[in-house]
Design a protein around this motif. Sequence first.
Motif, mmCIF file in Angstrom:
data_model
loop_
_atom_site.group_PDB
_atom_site.id
_atom_site.type_symbol
_atom_site.label_atom_id
_atom_site.label_comp_id
_atom_site.label_asym_id
_atom_site.label_seq_id
_atom_site.Cartn_x
_atom_site.Cartn_y
_atom_site.Cartn_z
ATOM 1 N N ALA A 12 0.864 -1.188 0.000
ATOM 2 C CA ALA A 12 0.000 0.000 0.000
ATOM 3 C C ALA A 12 0.896 1.232 0.000
ATOM 4 C CB ALA A 12 -0.899 0.014 1.233
ATOM 5 N N TYR A 13 0.511 2.253 -0.734
ATOM 6 C CA TYR A 13 1.255 3.512 -0.646
ATOM 7 C C TYR A 13 0.391 4.714 -0.965
ATOM 8 C CZ TYR A 13 2.185 2.146 -5.571
ATOM 9 O OH TYR A 13 2.076 1.704 -6.867
ATOM 10 N N ASP A 14 0.737 5.790 -0.298
ATOM 11 C CA ASP A 14 0.218 7.120 -0.594
ATOM 12 C C ASP A 14 1.182 7.688 -1.636
ATOM 13 O OD1 ASP A 14 -0.120 9.865 -0.671
ATOM 14 O OD2 ASP A 14 -0.229 10.120 1.500
ATOM 15 N N HIS A 60 -2.187 6.354 -6.059
ATOM 16 C CA HIS A 60 -2.062 5.592 -4.811
ATOM 17 C C HIS A 60 -2.309 4.103 -5.046
ATOM 18 C CE1 HIS A 60 -2.362 9.628 -3.316
ATOM 19 N NE2 HIS A 60 -3.539 9.759 -3.917
ATOM 20 N N ALA A 61 -1.951 3.307 -4.047
ATOM 21 C CA ALA A 61 -2.253 1.868 -4.115
ATOM 22 C C ALA A 61 -2.634 1.346 -2.750
ATOM 23 C CB ALA A 61 -1.052 1.097 -4.662
ATOM 24 N N GLN A 62 -3.647 0.509 -2.731
ATOM 25 C CA GLN A 62 -3.987 -0.266 -1.544
ATOM 26 C C GLN A 62 -3.403 -1.659 -1.711
ATOM 27 O OE1 GLN A 62 -5.745 0.321 1.235
ATOM 28 N NE2 GLN A 62 -7.160 2.006 0.842
ATOM 29 N N LEU A 92 3.858 0.836 2.782
ATOM 30 C CA LEU A 92 3.726 -0.289 3.719
ATOM 31 C C LEU A 92 3.604 -1.595 2.954
ATOM 32 C CD1 LEU A 92 2.960 -1.151 6.799
ATOM 33 C CD2 LEU A 92 0.634 -1.236 5.882
ATOM 34 N N ARG A 94 1.918 -4.821 3.071
ATOM 35 C CA ARG A 94 0.792 -5.390 3.823
ATOM 36 C C ARG A 94 0.930 -6.890 3.962
ATOM 37 N NH1 ARG A 94 -4.407 -3.530 0.844
ATOM 38 N NH2 ARG A 94 -5.287 -4.907 2.399
ATOM 39 N N CYS A 241 -6.622 5.125 -7.242
ATOM 40 C CA CYS A 241 -6.003 4.159 -6.328
ATOM 41 C C CYS A 241 -6.132 2.751 -6.898
ATOM 42 C CB CYS A 241 -6.676 4.244 -4.958
ATOM 43 S SG CYS A 241 -5.940 3.154 -3.723
ATOM 44 N N ARG B 121 -3.194 -3.609 12.903
ATOM 45 C CA ARG B 121 -1.890 -4.222 13.169
ATOM 46 C C ARG B 121 -0.779 -3.379 12.542
ATOM 47 N NH1 ARG B 121 0.113 -9.279 9.528
ATOM 48 N NH2 ARG B 121 -0.458 -7.696 8.004
ATOM 49 N N ASP B 122 -1.029 -2.903 11.322
ATOM 50 C CA ASP B 122 0.011 -2.163 10.600
ATOM 51 C C ASP B 122 -0.174 -0.662 10.720
ATOM 52 O OD1 ASP B 122 1.434 -4.362 9.598
ATOM 53 O OD2 ASP B 122 -0.041 -4.632 7.992
ATOM 54 N N ARG B 123 0.907 0.055 10.448
ATOM 55 C CA ARG B 123 0.886 1.507 10.351
ATOM 56 C C ARG B 123 -0.237 1.956 9.420
ATOM 57 N NH1 ARG B 123 4.600 2.897 6.981
ATOM 58 N NH2 ARG B 123 5.986 1.117 6.763
ATOM 59 N N VAL B 125 -1.306 3.972 6.495
ATOM 60 C CA VAL B 125 -0.608 4.674 5.421
ATOM 61 C C VAL B 125 -1.366 5.932 5.008
ATOM 62 C CG1 VAL B 125 0.149 4.506 3.008
ATOM 63 C CG2 VAL B 125 0.498 2.587 4.572
ATOM 64 N N PHE B 126 -2.674 5.799 4.823
ATOM 65 C CA PHE B 126 -3.452 6.915 4.270
ATOM 66 C C PHE B 126 -3.949 7.874 5.348
ATOM 67 C CE2 PHE B 126 -3.655 3.413 1.291
ATOM 68 C CZ PHE B 126 -3.169 4.046 0.159
ATOM 69 N N ARG B 128 -2.255 8.500 8.202
ATOM 70 C CA ARG B 128 -1.177 8.674 9.171
ATOM 71 C C ARG B 128 -1.124 10.051 9.822
ATOM 72 N NH1 ARG B 128 0.768 9.261 4.172
ATOM 73 N NH2 ARG B 128 2.450 10.741 3.794
#
Lengths: 247, 247
Positions: A12-14, A60-62, A92, A94, A241, B121-123, B125-126, B128
């Motif tokens: 995942a990324y912003d 973006h990507a989930q 991140l 995932r 996204c 569980r994880d940080r 991302v979107f 934050r």
Amino acid sequence: MAALVRYKLTIAYDGTAYCGWQRQPPPVPTVQRALEKAVGEIVSHPVTVAGSSRTDTGVHAQGQVAAMEVQSHLEAPRLRQAINSRLPPDILIRELIPAPPEFDITRAVRKRYRYLIWCGRDRPVFYRHFVYHFRRDVNLAAMRQACHLLEGTHDFIALRGRADERLTTVRTIYHCDVHVRGPLLIFAVEGNGFLYHMVRTMVGSVLEVGCGHWPPERIAEILKSRDRRQAGPCVPATGLCLQWIRF
Amino acid sequence: MAALVRYKLTIAYDGTAYCGWQRQPPPVPTVQRALEKAVGEIVSHPVTVAGSSRTDTGVHAQGQVAAMEVQSHLEAPRLRQAINSRLPPDILIRELIPAPPEFDITRAVRKRYRYLIWCGRDRPVFYRHFVYHFRRDVNLAAMRQACHLLEGTHDFIALRGRADERLTTVRTIYHCDVHVRGPLLIFAVEGNGFLYHMVRTMVGSVLEVGCGHWPPERIAEILKSRDRRQAGPCVPATGLCLQWIRF
């Protein structure tokens, strides 16, 4: 010495701060480069993280999916944690699992993209990096009709931003629809693949229908024309996204 | 020459990039300074935009309220648009109206804050910049009990970050609760006023109860102690948002 293991990553990324997925010469920040740097710090050998989709600047990507081969004594869950702790806060991993033998990053069978359109009167303050602010009133029924005309197997060359190395411009869209949630229009599309700028040009064309510039049937004519100039504009990257990829 | 008119403003901002609301010497970026600069460009005389709440660095607002006196030939809706077009994308004037004669920015009767806790569980991302990532499991029922013990009229000096110029430390909390939405815990509190760091120390204390370090009754003891060292930690600013203010 640890064996070379091939892993499948779901990421995942912003994309706000990145010039897209694909590695470019330094100092251009890209998601792939950030990942390869973080992994390289853990495994201490150069690594290629090969992504399934080359998302553009600001997209973006989930659920981007990637593959990599690394030598590490760490088990997959610990390796995931170790890499995540070295990644910037806008990226991140995932999921990280040993890749099944038949897994081929170039053989995605289905991808889903989402595009968020903010229809509020005012600028979106909190969602500004994740939506496209569209100020005109839209006809939802007409937009849905336009979406459904994009479904099926078509030559999408009229919705392609520019030529690239892909040989065929025929793609199958399994699902294309739009719905409302509060001030947002949520456009969702699933297909077996997408050409350069294709989703954003689909959205731009559907919005032309939505605000009454075109009748829904115009979508079928655009596809038939095979002429990029017949389609709507390519809407901004912020709203886009990549949701998931299936193999 | 246009008359001097007093306006009431309702303002939303993403506080991530700002050192809080209150004006500080340049080049420190604050929300107040950004607003005064934008308004000053429209009305061409120096302006003070007086806010009702001094939000801290990184704290957000959906409904900060402020007052200003300006000379302008523009009607309120056009004035709002003109200022908004000069504001950075992370600040927006949601409403701008001539202030009712009785309106006094220092006389808020009720304010609502929201604090978002990310329990994934994880940080995140979107999200934050808008949540606090809390990694432990929590007991929601115990947290709600703790919240309810904060309701009522109490001396909140034990939950105050540091002394400030406010004379009394007695405040009335009308409502304090927490609920779950997906991976988020949403903490909401309404009161007639809040001391420095009070909401964040409330949340820090309620989380101590939530993860089982303290029984809920400890909250009543903390208030009674009048001792800051008895309370929980002040949680990070990112999760906090000023929702609305009533006069």
